[in-house]
Design an enzyme around this catalytic site. Sequence first.
Site, PDB file in Angstrom:
ATOM      1  CB  CYS A 122      -4.053   6.005  -3.242  1.00 19.13           C
ATOM      2  SG  CYS A 122      -2.476   6.565  -2.585  1.00 19.13           S
ATOM      3  CG  ASP A 160      -1.941   1.091   1.198  1.00 22.98           C
ATOM      4  OD1 ASP A 160      -2.169   1.684   0.126  1.00 22.98           O
ATOM      5  OD2 ASP A 160      -2.505   1.389   2.266  1.00 22.98           O
TER       6      ASP A 160
END
Length: 100
Positions: A44, A4
């Site tokens: 993201c 992530d």
Amino acid sequence: MVLDPPAFAKNKDSLPAARRGYKDVNLRAFMILRPGGVLITASCSYHVSEEMLEEIILDAANDAGRKAQVLERRGAGRDHPVLLGVPETRYLKCFVVRAH
């Protein structure tokens, strides 16, 4: 294994460096995953499309000499709704991949 990383592509000009960054972290993951291991990898960065992220994951798997199977594609949860007409709100991409 779960990856992530932060948003590597804050704007279009940073895409080349972002691609390298995402490829590097995914390549390292493929190099240490055992056969049959599962990688959950995300981006993201709005400027990195789902298609681009898939291509980056494939390139990383190929460079690691691995085959990769997409088990799932995911996006943001209910707490991050996508607003119609505002494509920037569809920024979160996630792949669940099995390494062979």
